[in-house]
Design an enzyme around this catalytic site. Sequence first.
Site, PDB file in Angstrom:
ATOM      1  N   GLY A 169      19.353  56.353  85.714  1.00 59.40           N
ATOM      2  CA  GLY A 169      19.575  56.137  84.591  1.00 59.40           C
ATOM      3  C   GLY A 169      20.726  55.132  84.190  1.00 59.40           C
ATOM      4  O   GLY A 169      21.701  54.726  84.908  1.00 59.40           O
ATOM      5  N   GLN A 181      27.160  50.114  80.134  1.00 60.24           N
ATOM      6  CA  GLN A 181      27.291  49.857  81.646  1.00 60.24           C
ATOM      7  C   GLN A 181      27.034  48.366  81.895  1.00 60.24           C
ATOM      8  O   GLN A 181      27.244  47.897  82.971  1.00 60.24           O
ATOM      9  CB  GLN A 181      26.254  50.861  82.228  1.00 60.24           C
ATOM     10  CG  GLN A 181      26.829  52.247  82.381  1.00 60.24           C
ATOM     11  CD  GLN A 181      25.953  53.231  83.137  1.00 60.24           C
ATOM     12  OE1 GLN A 181      24.999  53.571  82.640  1.00 60.24           O
ATOM     13  NE2 GLN A 181      26.346  53.304  84.380  1.00 60.24           N
ATOM     14  N   CYS A 185      27.650  58.035  89.027  1.00 60.61           N
ATOM     15  CA  CYS A 185      27.350  57.137  88.169  1.00 60.61           C
ATOM     16  C   CYS A 185      27.480  55.644  88.772  1.00 60.61           C
ATOM     17  O   CYS A 185      28.345  55.365  89.628  1.00 60.61           O
ATOM     18  CB  CYS A 185      28.597  56.953  87.083  1.00 60.61           C
ATOM     19  SG  CYS A 185      28.484  55.884  85.518  1.00 60.61           S
ATOM     20  N   LEU A 186      26.663  54.750  88.492  1.00 61.07           N
ATOM     21  CA  LEU A 186      26.528  53.480  89.021  1.00 61.07           C
ATOM     22  C   LEU A 186      27.825  52.530  88.499  1.00 61.07           C
ATOM     23  O   LEU A 186      28.145  51.544  89.282  1.00 61.07           O
ATOM     24  CB  LEU A 186      25.439  52.643  88.476  1.00 61.07           C
ATOM     25  CG  LEU A 186      23.854  53.012  88.736  1.00 61.07           C
ATOM     26  CD1 LEU A 186      22.971  52.434  87.968  1.00 61.07           C
ATOM     27  CD2 LEU A 186      23.730  52.928  90.294  1.00 61.07           C
ATOM     28  N   HIS A 203      24.038  62.636  80.584  1.00 67.20           N
ATOM     29  CA  HIS A 203      25.016  61.718  81.055  1.00 67.20           C
ATOM     30  C   HIS A 203      24.700  60.266  80.463  1.00 67.20           C
ATOM     31  O   HIS A 203      26.001  59.711  80.184  1.00 67.20           O
ATOM     32  CB  HIS A 203      24.557  61.617  82.625  1.00 67.20           C
ATOM     33  CG  HIS A 203      25.433  60.596  83.406  1.00 67.20           C
ATOM     34  ND1 HIS A 203      26.309  60.972  84.232  1.00 67.20           N
ATOM     35  CD2 HIS A 203      25.330  59.304  83.419  1.00 67.20           C
ATOM     36  CE1 HIS A 203      26.854  59.850  84.710  1.00 67.20           C
ATOM     37  NE2 HIS A 203      26.487  58.779  84.286  1.00 67.20           N
ATOM     38  N   GLU A 204      23.485  59.860  80.432  1.00 65.99           N
ATOM     39  CA  GLU A 204      23.408  58.404  79.386  1.00 65.99           C
ATOM     40  C   GLU A 204      24.064  58.605  77.983  1.00 65.99           C
ATOM     41  O   GLU A 204      24.350  57.894  77.770  1.00 65.99           O
ATOM     42  CB  GLU A 204      21.860  57.989  79.760  1.00 65.99           C
ATOM     43  CG  GLU A 204      21.531  57.682  81.231  1.00 65.99           C
ATOM     44  CD  GLU A 204      22.361  57.184  81.976  1.00 65.99           C
ATOM     45  OE1 GLU A 204      23.165  56.197  81.536  1.00 65.99           O
ATOM     46  OE2 GLU A 204      22.587  57.444  83.151  1.00 65.99           O
ATOM     47  N   HIS A 257      27.719  58.222  78.057  1.00 63.89           N
ATOM     48  CA  HIS A 257      28.042  56.965  78.123  1.00 63.89           C
ATOM     49  C   HIS A 257      27.889  56.033  76.705  1.00 63.89           C
ATOM     50  O   HIS A 257      28.866  55.530  76.248  1.00 63.89           O
ATOM     51  CB  HIS A 257      26.878  56.116  79.055  1.00 63.89           C
ATOM     52  CG  HIS A 257      27.333  55.785  80.492  1.00 63.89           C
ATOM     53  ND1 HIS A 257      28.497  55.480  80.925  1.00 63.89           N
ATOM     54  CD2 HIS A 257      26.804  56.667  81.235  1.00 63.89           C
ATOM     55  CE1 HIS A 257      28.663  55.785  82.340  1.00 63.89           C
ATOM     56  NE2 HIS A 257      27.615  56.411  82.640  1.00 63.89           N
TER      57      HIS A 257
END
Length: 167
Positions: free
Chosen positions: A46, A51, A90-91, A132-133, A136
């Site tokens: 995701g 991000q 998380c990236l 989660h997204e 963000h």
Amino acid sequence: MAIYEIVKFPNSVLTTPAKPVEKVTPNVLRVLNNMYETMKFANGIGLAAPQVNILKRIAVVDVEDGKGRLDLINPVILEGRDEEIGPDGCLSIPGLFGDTPRYRYIRVQMWNTAGEVIEFEETDFRARCIQHEIDHLDGILFTSRAVRLYREEAEPTPTGKRKKNGQ
């Protein structure tokens, strides 16, 4: 397609709420495609626009569960049920993970890539990733929801070097 640079914590763009998309344009679709390529390149499941330093309410998800890619435009969770604690990563915060409460079931309203308002339901891991997204997009990091944070464990290889993620 272009691969974007993924913003890393503590960059303030990660805690800034994103603005709604006003209209689905070719540029919005191009950004979604580039985000998807960036997510895949980074071995993610995701990725939200903040991000990649774009403060718009768009995200992509593909948890490789056979359901394929999901493009989220202006998503809102209308309903959530059956909260459980599970893993988050998380990236934008590499190597850090957390046990985070998320709903097992969600009902989401969003725009599709044609600009139509749609609703859908999702469950389990895919629902976790979508939440989660959406966090963000609201400027919320999983670290603020986690009940426990932990670092990725590196496993020794036969040569004595460390490897990560089973690679």
